[in-house]
Design an enzyme around this catalytic site. Structure first.
Site, PDB file in Angstrom:
ATOM      1  N   ILE A  62       0.824  -1.216   0.000  1.00 50.50           N
ATOM      2  CA  ILE A  62       0.000   0.000   0.000  1.00 50.50           C
ATOM      3  C   ILE A  62       0.861   1.270   0.000  1.00 50.50           C
ATOM      4  CG2 ILE A  62      -1.952  -1.191   1.089  1.00 50.50           C
ATOM      5  CD1 ILE A  62      -1.384   0.552   3.622  1.00 50.50           C
ATOM      6  N   GLN A 104       9.118   8.512  13.924  1.00 51.75           N
ATOM      7  CA  GLN A 104       8.008   7.556  14.138  1.00 51.75           C
ATOM      8  C   GLN A 104       6.706   8.130  13.584  1.00 51.75           C
ATOM      9  OE1 GLN A 104       7.470   5.555  17.836  1.00 51.75           O
ATOM     10  NE2 GLN A 104       9.652   5.429  18.310  1.00 51.75           N
ATOM     11  N   TYR A 192       0.898   6.484  16.502  1.00 50.43           N
ATOM     12  CA  TYR A 192      -0.069   5.459  16.078  1.00 50.43           C
ATOM     13  C   TYR A 192      -1.496   5.977  16.284  1.00 50.43           C
ATOM     14  CZ  TYR A 192      -2.497   0.923  15.932  1.00 50.43           C
ATOM     15  OH  TYR A 192      -3.360  -0.106  15.639  1.00 50.43           O
TER      16      TYR A 192
HETATM   17  P1  NDP Z   1       0.577  -7.454  12.103  1.00 50.40           P
HETATM   18  O1  NDP Z   1       1.821  -6.671  12.308  1.00 50.40           O
HETATM   19  O2  NDP Z   1       0.484  -8.834  12.621  1.00 50.40           O
HETATM   20  O3  NDP Z   1       0.207  -7.492  10.541  1.00 50.40           O
HETATM   21  C1  NDP Z   1       0.233  -6.326   9.784  1.00 50.40           C
HETATM   22  C2  NDP Z   1       0.079  -6.697   8.329  1.00 50.40           C
HETATM   23  O4  NDP Z   1       0.121  -5.495   7.563  1.00 50.40           O
HETATM   24  C3  NDP Z   1       1.215  -7.579   7.825  1.00 50.40           C
HETATM   25  O5  NDP Z   1       0.714  -8.482   6.864  1.00 50.40           O
HETATM   26  C4  NDP Z   1       2.139  -6.577   7.154  1.00 50.40           C
HETATM   27  O6  NDP Z   1       2.962  -7.137   6.161  1.00 50.40           O
HETATM   28  C5  NDP Z   1       1.104  -5.669   6.555  1.00 50.40           C
HETATM   29  N1  NDP Z   1       1.650  -4.399   6.085  1.00 50.40           N
HETATM   30  C6  NDP Z   1       2.331  -3.449   6.761  1.00 50.40           C
HETATM   31  N2  NDP Z   1       2.692  -2.464   5.932  1.00 50.40           N
HETATM   32  C7  NDP Z   1       2.219  -2.786   4.702  1.00 50.40           C
HETATM   33  C8  NDP Z   1       2.272  -2.181   3.422  1.00 50.40           C
HETATM   34  N3  NDP Z   1       2.914  -1.030   3.221  1.00 50.40           N
HETATM   35  N4  NDP Z   1       1.641  -2.779   2.388  1.00 50.40           N
HETATM   36  C9  NDP Z   1       0.998  -3.948   2.568  1.00 50.40           C
HETATM   37  N5  NDP Z   1       0.949  -4.596   3.732  1.00 50.40           N
HETATM   38  C10 NDP Z   1       1.547  -4.020   4.786  1.00 50.40           C
HETATM   39  O7  NDP Z   1      -0.574  -6.534  12.705  1.00 50.40           O
HETATM   40  P2  NDP Z   1      -2.092  -6.846  13.125  1.00 50.40           P
HETATM   41  O8  NDP Z   1      -2.609  -8.007  12.404  1.00 50.40           O
HETATM   42  O9  NDP Z   1      -2.151  -6.796  14.609  1.00 50.40           O
HETATM   43  O10 NDP Z   1      -2.790  -5.505  12.615  1.00 50.40           O
HETATM   44  C11 NDP Z   1      -3.701  -5.451  11.521  1.00 50.40           C
HETATM   45  C12 NDP Z   1      -4.449  -4.146  11.615  1.00 50.40           C
HETATM   46  O11 NDP Z   1      -5.187  -4.095  12.842  1.00 50.40           O
HETATM   47  C13 NDP Z   1      -3.541  -2.913  11.631  1.00 50.40           C
HETATM   48  O12 NDP Z   1      -4.143  -1.884  10.876  1.00 50.40           O
HETATM   49  C14 NDP Z   1      -3.508  -2.531  13.111  1.00 50.40           C
HETATM   50  O13 NDP Z   1      -3.212  -1.180  13.302  1.00 50.40           O
HETATM   51  C15 NDP Z   1      -4.918  -2.894  13.535  1.00 50.40           C
HETATM   52  N6  NDP Z   1      -5.101  -3.112  14.975  1.00 50.40           N
HETATM   53  C16 NDP Z   1      -4.500  -4.169  15.607  1.00 50.40           C
HETATM   54  C17 NDP Z   1      -4.721  -4.383  16.950  1.00 50.40           C
HETATM   55  C18 NDP Z   1      -4.136  -5.556  17.687  1.00 50.40           C
HETATM   56  O14 NDP Z   1      -4.342  -5.671  18.916  1.00 50.40           O
HETATM   57  N7  NDP Z   1      -3.435  -6.460  17.032  1.00 50.40           N
HETATM   58  C19 NDP Z   1      -5.574  -3.460  17.756  1.00 50.40           C
HETATM   59  C20 NDP Z   1      -6.151  -2.390  16.997  1.00 50.40           C
HETATM   60  C21 NDP Z   1      -5.915  -2.248  15.639  1.00 50.40           C
HETATM   61  P3  NDP Z   1       4.463  -7.689   6.474  1.00 50.40           P
HETATM   62  O15 NDP Z   1       4.315  -9.080   7.027  1.00 50.40           O
HETATM   63  O16 NDP Z   1       5.121  -7.639   5.125  1.00 50.40           O
HETATM   64  O17 NDP Z   1       5.102  -6.758   7.467  1.00 50.40           O
END
Ligand code: NDP
Length: 275
Positions: A62, A104, A192
């Site tokens: 993205i 950050q 964040y």
């Molecule tokens: P993870 O770090 O486990 O997963 C994040 C995912 O996003 C990974 O697949 C990562 O890819 C991908 N990603 C990051 N940057 C990009 C990019 N530029 N293009 C495409 N993919 C990208 O996080 P979570 O599963 O915990 O989080 C998912 C969503 O939920 C996020 O938006 C987070 O802010 C939100 N969230 C999570 C919470 C939690 O408790 N876990 C609470 C509240 C919100 P890669 O493996 O290549 O790094």
């Protein structure tokens, strides 16, 4: 009529992967697992195939406009658009990270807000009638909002705030953070949290625009919080499971045809939150 299709960003692991798993079971159409790194994406795909699920794969970073545009062209050509879009990809610095706050702020904002906005700019125009758009934000956006100055809170709650004005505010946060004047300028010290204010408010602005410009298409667009769940981002001490994290995004992605709402809301535990 073209086959129905769902796309989930950042779905090689964490909540995104779980959303794909659930959509494979419950969505009537093709489901695309996407990843910025094709090999990580393929590995995740294999995992789901071993469970007899049949997701498809497309590369998607993205942060890379060309990558978003390639996905757009592919979806238009093969499916005549997109039925369900889950903007899940996001990043967060760890609390212990010693990277300067200004950096950050810049890095977090670039992916969580500006890249998510690029996804919307490129893909909202090809969302099909009755489509569903889910922007994965966080309740941290509300926590951060309450720590903003009253002036900023008023702006972020204003029903007339424009997308350009929101973009300006997000840019200002990054500049203020780099100049180390963000507290004086009314911002909380959470990159964040502010980036997720951006995602929540952008969702409200886009929902209003859809209601105005494409009312007949009955598209529903919302921001959501998946809950605090164990992933690489949240760490092993988060209380919830990744399965629990997928529940609200999937609920919003599968709102039945004819549903009037929620639309333009921040939703947590399937419940609309006060903003
Ligand atoms: P993870 O770090 O486990 O997963 C994040 C995912 O996003 C990974 O697949 C990562 O890819 C991908 N990603 C990051 N940057 C990009 C990019 N530029 N293009 C495409 N993919 C990208 O996080 P979570 O599963 O915990 O989080 C998912 C969503 O939920 C996020 O938006 C987070 O802010 C939100 N969230 C999570 C919470 C939690 O408790 N876990 C609470 C509240 C919100 P890669 O493996 O290549 O790094």
């Amino acid at each position: 009529m073209a086959k129905r299709v769902a796309v989930v960003s950042g779905s090689n692991k964490g909540i995104g992967l779980e959303v794909v798993r659930s959509l494979c079971r419950h969505f009537d159409g093709d489901v695309f697992l996407t990843a910025r790194d094709a090999s990580r994406g393929q590995q995740a795909l294999l995992k789901l195939q071993e469970e007899q699920l049949k997701p498809l794969f497309h590369q998607l970073d993205i942060d890379d406009l060309e990558s978003i545009r390639e996905l757009r062209a592919f979806m238009l050509q093969k499916y005549e658009g997109i039925d369900v879009l889950v903007n899940n990809a996001g990043i967060a610095f760890k609390n212990a990270d010693t990277t300067p706050f200004g950096t950050q702020a810049e890095v977090t904002m670039a992916t969580n807000f500006f890249a998510t906005r690029d996804m919307c700019t490129e893909l909202l125009t090809i969302i099909k009638p009755h489509g569903r758009v889910v922007n994965v934000s966080s309740l941290m956006s509300k926590v951060a909002l309450l720590k903003c100055s009253p002036e900023l809170q008023n702006k972020f709650r204003s029903p007339t705030l424009t997308e350009d004005e929101l973009v300006e505010l997000m840019r200002k946060f990054v500049d203020d953070a780099k100049n180390e004047v963000h507290p004086k300028q009314g911002w909380p010290s959470t990159a964040y949290g502010v980036s997720k204010i951006g995602v929540t408010v952008l969702s409200m602005i886009h929902a209003r625009r859809l209601s105005k410009e494409r009312a007949a298409d009955k598209i529903l667009l919302n921001a959501c919080c998946p809950g605090w769940v164990k992933t690489d981002m949240a760490g092993p001490n988060a209380p919830g499971t990744v399965e629990e994290g997928a529940v609200t995004p999937v609920y919003l992605a599968l709102l039945p045809e004819g549903a009037e709402g929620p639309h333009g809301e921040l939703v947590s535990k399937k419940t609309v939150q006060e903003w």
